[in-house]
Design an enzyme around this catalytic site. Structure first.
Site, PDB file in Angstrom:
ATOM      1  N   ASP A 242      -7.108   4.409  -4.437  1.00 28.48           N
ATOM      2  CA  ASP A 242      -7.756   4.275  -3.132  1.00 28.48           C
ATOM      3  C   ASP A 242      -8.360   5.664  -2.881  1.00 28.48           C
ATOM      4  O   ASP A 242      -8.603   6.420  -3.845  1.00 28.48           O
ATOM      5  CB  ASP A 242      -6.747   3.862  -2.043  1.00 28.48           C
ATOM      6  CG  ASP A 242      -7.421   3.397  -0.750  1.00 28.48           C
ATOM      7  OD1 ASP A 242      -7.817   2.225  -0.670  1.00 28.48           O
ATOM      8  OD2 ASP A 242      -7.579   4.206   0.188  1.00 28.48           O
TER       9      ASP A 242
ATOM     10  N   LYS B  93       0.860  -1.197   0.000  1.00 24.89           N
ATOM     11  CA  LYS B  93       0.000   0.000   0.000  1.00 24.89           C
ATOM     12  C   LYS B  93       0.882   1.227   0.000  1.00 24.89           C
ATOM     13  O   LYS B  93       2.032   1.174   0.456  1.00 24.89           O
ATOM     14  CB  LYS B  93      -0.861   0.017   1.273  1.00 24.89           C
ATOM     15  CG  LYS B  93      -2.072   0.912   1.171  1.00 24.89           C
ATOM     16  CD  LYS B  93      -3.219   0.204   0.481  1.00 24.89           C
ATOM     17  CE  LYS B  93      -4.383   1.111   0.200  1.00 24.89           C
ATOM     18  NZ  LYS B  93      -5.556   0.349  -0.256  1.00 24.89           N
TER      19      LYS B  93
HETATM   20  P1  NDP Z   1     -12.976   7.977  -2.754  1.00 21.88           P
HETATM   21  O1  NDP Z   1     -11.897   8.964  -2.569  1.00 21.88           O
HETATM   22  O2  NDP Z   1     -13.544   7.765  -4.120  1.00 21.88           O
HETATM   23  O3  NDP Z   1     -14.194   8.297  -1.790  1.00 21.88           O
HETATM   24  C1  NDP Z   1     -14.018   8.354  -0.410  1.00 21.88           C
HETATM   25  C2  NDP Z   1     -15.318   8.780   0.226  1.00 21.88           C
HETATM   26  O4  NDP Z   1     -15.222   8.644   1.631  1.00 21.88           O
HETATM   27  C3  NDP Z   1     -15.659  10.230  -0.038  1.00 21.88           C
HETATM   28  O5  NDP Z   1     -17.051  10.369  -0.055  1.00 21.88           O
HETATM   29  C4  NDP Z   1     -15.044  10.940   1.152  1.00 21.88           C
HETATM   30  O6  NDP Z   1     -15.651  12.193   1.437  1.00 21.88           O
HETATM   31  C5  NDP Z   1     -15.314   9.947   2.250  1.00 21.88           C
HETATM   32  N1  NDP Z   1     -14.249  10.066   3.268  1.00 21.88           N
HETATM   33  C6  NDP Z   1     -12.932   9.842   3.100  1.00 21.88           C
HETATM   34  N2  NDP Z   1     -12.254  10.086   4.231  1.00 21.88           N
HETATM   35  C7  NDP Z   1     -13.167  10.469   5.118  1.00 21.88           C
HETATM   36  C8  NDP Z   1     -13.093  10.830   6.468  1.00 21.88           C
HETATM   37  N3  NDP Z   1     -11.920  10.860   7.128  1.00 21.88           N
HETATM   38  N4  NDP Z   1     -14.257  11.173   7.095  1.00 21.88           N
HETATM   39  C9  NDP Z   1     -15.440  11.138   6.418  1.00 21.88           C
HETATM   40  N5  NDP Z   1     -15.567  10.792   5.129  1.00 21.88           N
HETATM   41  C10 NDP Z   1     -14.459  10.455   4.498  1.00 21.88           C
HETATM   42  O7  NDP Z   1     -12.398   6.605  -2.179  1.00 21.88           O
HETATM   43  P2  NDP Z   1     -12.917   5.115  -2.435  1.00 21.88           P
HETATM   44  O8  NDP Z   1     -14.377   5.107  -2.629  1.00 21.88           O
HETATM   45  O9  NDP Z   1     -12.043   4.505  -3.460  1.00 21.88           O
HETATM   46  O10 NDP Z   1     -12.541   4.419  -1.047  1.00 21.88           O
HETATM   47  C11 NDP Z   1     -13.462   4.307   0.026  1.00 21.88           C
HETATM   48  C12 NDP Z   1     -13.029   3.197   0.968  1.00 21.88           C
HETATM   49  O11 NDP Z   1     -12.976   1.958   0.241  1.00 21.88           O
HETATM   50  C13 NDP Z   1     -11.633   3.353   1.594  1.00 21.88           C
HETATM   51  O12 NDP Z   1     -11.652   2.767   2.885  1.00 21.88           O
HETATM   52  C14 NDP Z   1     -10.751   2.500   0.675  1.00 21.88           C
HETATM   53  O13 NDP Z   1      -9.582   2.085   1.342  1.00 21.88           O
HETATM   54  C15 NDP Z   1     -11.696   1.341   0.397  1.00 21.88           C
HETATM   55  N6  NDP Z   1     -11.415   0.523  -0.783  1.00 21.88           N
HETATM   56  C16 NDP Z   1     -11.303   1.100  -2.025  1.00 21.88           C
HETATM   57  C17 NDP Z   1     -11.071   0.301  -3.124  1.00 21.88           C
HETATM   58  C18 NDP Z   1     -11.026   0.860  -4.505  1.00 21.88           C
HETATM   59  O14 NDP Z   1     -10.935   0.070  -5.450  1.00 21.88           O
HETATM   60  N7  NDP Z   1     -11.117   2.164  -4.707  1.00 21.88           N
HETATM   61  C19 NDP Z   1     -10.880  -1.155  -2.993  1.00 21.88           C
HETATM   62  C20 NDP Z   1     -11.097  -1.659  -1.647  1.00 21.88           C
HETATM   63  C21 NDP Z   1     -11.342  -0.836  -0.601  1.00 21.88           C
HETATM   64  P3  NDP Z   1     -14.937  13.550   0.963  1.00 21.88           P
HETATM   65  O15 NDP Z   1     -14.928  13.479  -0.544  1.00 21.88           O
HETATM   66  O16 NDP Z   1     -15.778  14.654   1.503  1.00 21.88           O
HETATM   67  O17 NDP Z   1     -13.559  13.501   1.555  1.00 21.88           O
HETATM   68  O1  2IT Z   2      -7.935  -1.496  -0.687  1.00 19.48           O
HETATM   69  C1  2IT Z   2      -7.882  -1.987  -1.848  1.00 19.48           C
HETATM   70  O2  2IT Z   2      -8.012  -3.202  -2.041  1.00 19.48           O
HETATM   71  C2  2IT Z   2      -7.675  -1.073  -2.970  1.00 19.48           C
HETATM   72  N1  2IT Z   2      -7.602   0.134  -2.761  1.00 19.48           N
HETATM   73  C3  2IT Z   2      -7.533  -1.614  -4.359  1.00 19.48           C
HETATM   74  C4  2IT Z   2      -6.155  -2.150  -4.588  1.00 19.48           C
HETATM   75  C5  2IT Z   2      -5.852  -2.559  -5.999  1.00 19.48           C
HETATM   76  O3  2IT Z   2      -4.677  -2.883  -6.237  1.00 19.48           O
HETATM   77  O4  2IT Z   2      -6.741  -2.588  -6.857  1.00 19.48           O
END
Ligand code: NDP
Ligand code: 2IT
Length: 450
Positions: free
Chosen positions: A165, A125
């Site tokens: 992420d 990561k």
């Molecule tokens: P994005 O940046 O697309 O969206 C994140 C969302 O969460 C936004 O709505 C953001 O609000 C909100 N957010 C982030 N930090 C905070 C905080 N500290 N307090 C309140 N709201 C918060 O990220 P993703 O959708 O990609 O990721 C979301 C989660 O999913 C994370 O935990 C990530 O690790 C996990 N994840 C993502 C994967 C991927 O493929 N993208 C794969 C597996 C897991 P704002 O915009 O206002 O900051």
């Molecule tokens: O938390 C996760 O699994 C991710 N942000 C996606 C990682 C990836 O390599 O697609």
């Protein structure tokens, strides 16, 4: 003193002030007790001390120039945690809260998540404390270029393959890729989540959210239930939340909430997906705008609940999908959820439930899918993107989605059968941790001391 306790104390002493990392490590190690008792060879090979220590941690300075001509400095990280099963694989997070503890907890979780997919990927990561909010497109590009100017020397298609992420989506992946190509003169699969017309995979953008819903479907099917007509709570409004909501609609469920760092939207008629996508994917606007455009919805600003409670978890529903960030769901939220009738929680985010909230779900015997199992669809589809890149093919959406569904069903099956094997049927936290650990640990033993 016992092996697990000693390892955790050693971790606190040698890696001070890393609370999120201790939380993730403690959850996994505590679940391993019955396995370590029945298999002394893990202790004999010092596997858990090796597992909690990253193979390599890279920290670097990122200098870039803002629109006013001033030099800005951020911290950059890449933790290459474990390569027993394949090249390091895991996302990059750009958020002001990023520090060594957060990157290590995410990298640690990624080891077991990637193992559960059954695909040949190790765990890693990275990220930066850079805050993309309010930055111009030019600033984002210059930051990404500066970040890759250091990162490029540590990655490669069979070495380490980052992805997105929080704060890193298609735009950032494009700028990062362009800089890698410029520096190395190589066009190769060193990142996933790329655009479709230059090496990306159909279905990757949707995969994490869709996968979290497929995981819920599998948990419910095991209880002779399904998602049709179920009212669902979703937190977050980013990549994972949006495609969780999309798949819930496709399966006949009704998602009625979403949230961002400013507050929560409750739309009892169902979240308007078109508005949400436009606001978040195109305009990058706050959710206050959603409420302005949908009079029937309510906007609840953050901070309205005592003891760290969150508005999104106080709405009556059947199922919940935390899709924002770590520790966004506390014990008081968990109690409110089960009190209000929620009987299925599938985690799209990484470690969104605090340790006591997760324990409450386990004790309540609801269908609870922890992040490392439920959100593995994203990284699994990233590996499908790597496979397409290395064979110079592009698969159809139907093919990718069929593979994703099969992978999520397999992950559920392996968590559920492992939970049963250790006499805790329905405890998918235990099942996920033991099933993921066993695969990585056995590979480490077979590969010798390294
Ligand atoms: P994005 O940046 O697309 O969206 C994140 C969302 O969460 C936004 O709505 C953001 O609000 C909100 N957010 C982030 N930090 C905070 C905080 N500290 N307090 C309140 N709201 C918060 O990220 P993703 O959708 O990609 O990721 C979301 C989660 O999913 C994370 O935990 C990530 O690790 C996990 N994840 C993502 C994967 C991927 O493929 N993208 C794969 C597996 C897991 P704002 O915009 O206002 O900051
Ligand atoms: O938390 C996760 O699994 C991710 N942000 C996606 C990682 C990836 O390599 O697609």
């Amino acid at each position: 003193m016992d092996y697990i306790h000693d390892t955790l104390s050693g971790l606190r002493a040698t890696s001070p002030a890393q609370s999120e990392f201790y939380q993730a490590a403690e959850e996994v190690l505590e679940c391993l007790r019955p396995l370590l008792q029945s298999n002394p060879r893990y202790h004999e090979h010092s596997i858990i001390e090796r597992m909690v220590e990253p193979e390599r941690q890279i920290m670097f300075r990122v200098c870039w120039v803002d629109d006013h001509g001033r030099v800005q400095i951020n911290k950059g990280y890449r933790v290459q945690f474990n390569s027993a099963l394949g090249p390091y694989k895991g996302g990059l997070r750009f958020h002001p809260s990023v520090n060594a503890s957060i990157i290590k907890f995410l990298g640690f979780e990624q080891i077991f998540k990637n193992a559960l997919t059954g695909l040949p990927i190790g765990g890693g990561k990275g990220g930066s404390n850079f805050d993309p909010k309010g930055k111009s497109d030019g600033e984002i590009m210059r930051f990404c270029q500066a970040f890759m100017t250091e990162l490029y020397r540590h990655i490669g298609p069979t070495r380490d393959v980052p992805a997105g992420d929080i704060g890193v989506g298609a735009r950032e992946i494009g700028y990062l890729y362009g800089q890698y190509k410029r520096i190395t003169a190589r066009y190769e699969g060193i990142l996933t989540g790329k655009s479709l017309n230059w090496g990306g995979s159909l279905g990757r953008k949707e995969a994490t959210g869709y996968g979290a819903v497929y995981f819920a479907q599998n948990m419910l099917a095991a209880r002779k239930e399904d998602l049709r007509s179920k009212t669902c709570l979703v937190s977050g409004a980013g990549n994972v939340a949006i495609y969780t909501i999309e798949k819930l609609y496709q399966l006949g469920a009704k998602p009625i909430t979403c949230s961002d760092s400013g507050g929560t939207i409750h739309d009892p008629r169902g979240i308007n997906l078109e508005t949400l996508k436009r606001l978040k994917e195109v305009e990058r606007a706050p959710l206050t705008k959603y409420a302005e455009q949908h009079a029937e919805s309510t906007y609840i600003p953050k901070g309205d609940y005592p003891d760290d409670g969150h508005a999104v978890w106080r709405v009556k529903a059947d199922a919940a999908f935390p899709c924002a960030t770590q520790n966004e769901l506390t014990l008081s939220d968990a109690k409110a959820l089960t009190h209000n009738g929620v009987y299925c929680v599938s985690e799209g985010a990484n470690m969104p439930s605090t340790a006591d909230a997760a324990n409450h779900f386990i004790a309540s015997k609801i269908a609870y899918g922890p992040g490392k199992a439920a959100n593995a669809g994203g990284v699994a589809t990233s590996q499908l993107e790597m496979a397409q890149n290395s064979s110079m093919e592009q698969w159809s959406l139907e093919k990718v989605d069929a593979k994703l569904q099969a992978i999520m069903a397999n992950i559920h099956q392996s968590c559920a059968t492992t939970a049963e094997e250790f006499n805790e049927p329905h405890n998918l936290v235990l099942g996920a941790n033991i099933a993921g650990f066993r695969k990585v640990a056995d590979a480490m033993i077979e590969q010798g001391v390294c």
